[in-house]
Design an enzyme around this catalytic site. Structure first.
Site, short mmCIF file in Angstrom:
data_model
loop_
_atom_site.label_atom_id
_atom_site.label_comp_id
_atom_site.label_asym_id
_atom_site.label_seq_id
_atom_site.Cartn_x
_atom_site.Cartn_y
_atom_site.Cartn_z
N HIS A 10 2.79 3.39 -8.96
CA HIS A 10 2.65 1.94 -9.19
C HIS A 10 3.88 1.39 -9.91
CE1 HIS A 10 -1.33 2.22 -7.70
NE2 HIS A 10 -1.85 2.83 -8.74
N ASP A 37 0.84 -1.21 0.00
CA ASP A 37 0.00 0.00 0.00
C ASP A 37 0.87 1.25 0.00
OD1 ASP A 37 -2.33 1.44 0.00
OD2 ASP A 37 -2.64 1.29 2.17
N LEU A 75 10.98 -20.44 -4.76
CA LEU A 75 9.94 -19.62 -4.12
C LEU A 75 8.66 -19.74 -4.91
CD1 LEU A 75 9.39 -17.10 -2.03
CD2 LEU A 75 9.66 -15.72 -4.08
#
Ligand code: FPP
Length: 247
Positions: free
Chosen positions: A41, A24, A135
Site C-alpha cells: 500500500h 488493485d 485537476l
C-alpha cells in the site's frame, strides 16, 4: 518529462475529461517480494503521486481513485489501521505539492465511519486544496456503489414522504443530485490494474457508458506511461452511447 505517448495523446486531442481508477494489486505486489501487505500500500501511494502528475500533463480534468471500499473495513484490523494511517500520511506529505499543481481534493464516501484523526486529516487536505483549478481529484474512501445508490434512494424516498418531490419528479438528473459525485460528470474511462475483470462495487451508477481499460500491471508498478497507454487505448474507441456510429 518527454514522452512519446504523451505527444500522441496531444495529437489526437480527444483527452478523457474524467478518468476513474480501481487501484488493485498492492497485496500481490508485496507478496511477490516477501513483504508485508502494508508495504504494498505504501508503494501504491507513490503510484498515486505519479498518476496525478501524469493526469495533469495529459490534460485530464477529473480523476477518481478507489482508495478504500466499504468492504475493506472487514480486512484485518491491522491492515485497516495501516491504510487509514497511510491516508493521514498522504494528506500531510502531499498537501503542498497538490496545492502547487492546482489539484483540488474531494473525499467521497461514508465519512462518518472515519476516526477523528482521519477525519481531521481529510478536512485538512480538502480545505487546503480548495480552489485548485488544474485537476479535481476524488478520493473514494469508505465507498461502495450499491451503498451509494441505496443512500440516494433513501434521500429521495424521504423527500417524497415529506412532500418536497412527487414520484413523477424522479429522473436520472434528480438521482444524480443525491450521489456522492453530485455535479461531477460521469467517468469517460475506467482503468483497473492487476488484471482482474471486475467492477467490485465501484461507481455502479456512474459507469453506465464508461470505457474500460484493464491492465495486468499491479498498482505499485503503475506509472504515468501506463496511464498514457490507457488514454491512447481510450482514443481508439468508438463511443456510441447506445446510438449508431458515424460512418
Ligand atoms: C487494493 O490492493 C488497494 C487498496 C485496498 C488500497 C488502495 C490504497 C492505496 C493505493 C494507497 C493509498 C492511497 C491514497 C490515496 C492515500 P489490494 O490490497 O486489494 O491488493 P491485492 O488484491 O493484491 O491483495
Amino acid at each position: 518529462m518527454a514522452s512519446e505517448r504523451l505527444d500522441r495523446i496531444r495529437l489526437s486531442g480527444d483527452v478523457p475529461n474524467h478518468v476513474a481508477i480501481i487501484m488493485d494489486g498492492n497485496g500481490r505486489w508485496a507478496k511477490q517480494r516477501g513483504l508485508p501487505r502494508q508495504l504494498g500500500h505504501r508503494e501504491g501511494m507513490k503510484s498515486v503521486r505519479e498518476t496525478i502528475e501524469g493526469a495533469t500533463e495529459a490534460g485530464i480534468k477529473i480523476m477518481t481513485l478507489f482508495a478504500f471500499s466499504t468492504e475493506n473495513w472487514n480486512r484485518p484490523q491491522k491492515e485497516v489501521a495501516s491504510l487509514m494511517s497511510l491516508l493521514r500520511r498522504y494528506a500531510r506529505k502531499e498537501l503542498d505539492s497538490l496545492k502547487r499543481q492546482g489539484v483540488e481534493v474531494h473525499v467521497l464516501g461514508e465519512a462518518e465511519r472515519f476516526d477523528d484523526r482521519t477525519r481531521d486529516a481529510v478536512a485538512m487536505i480538502v480545505d487546503g486544496t480548495k480552489g485548485g483549478g488544474t485537476l479535481r481529484l476524488n478520493l473514494m474512501i469508505s465507498y461502495g456503489g450499491r451503498e451509494e445508490i441505496l443512500r440516494s434512494v433513501k434521500i429521495l424516498a424521504e423527500r417524497v414522504a415529506q412532500g418536497e418531490l412527487t414520484v413523477d419528479d424522479l429522473d436520472e438528473d434528480v438521482l444524480h443530485q443525491t450521489l456522492f459525485t453530485v455535479n461531477v460528470p460521469d467517468p469517460d474511462l475506467l482503468i483497473r490494474t492487476s488484471g482482474e475483470y471486475r467492477i467490485s462495487n465501484f461507481m455502479l451508477w456512474q459507469i453506465a457508458y464508461t470505457e474500460l481499460h484493464i491492465t495486468p500491471i499491479l498498482w505499485p508498478d503503475f506509472n504515468r506511461e501506463h496511464l498514457f497507454e490507457a488514454v491512447l487505448d481510450y482514443q481508439r474507441r468508438d463511443r456510441r452511447f447506445g446510438l449508431i456510429g458515424v460512418s
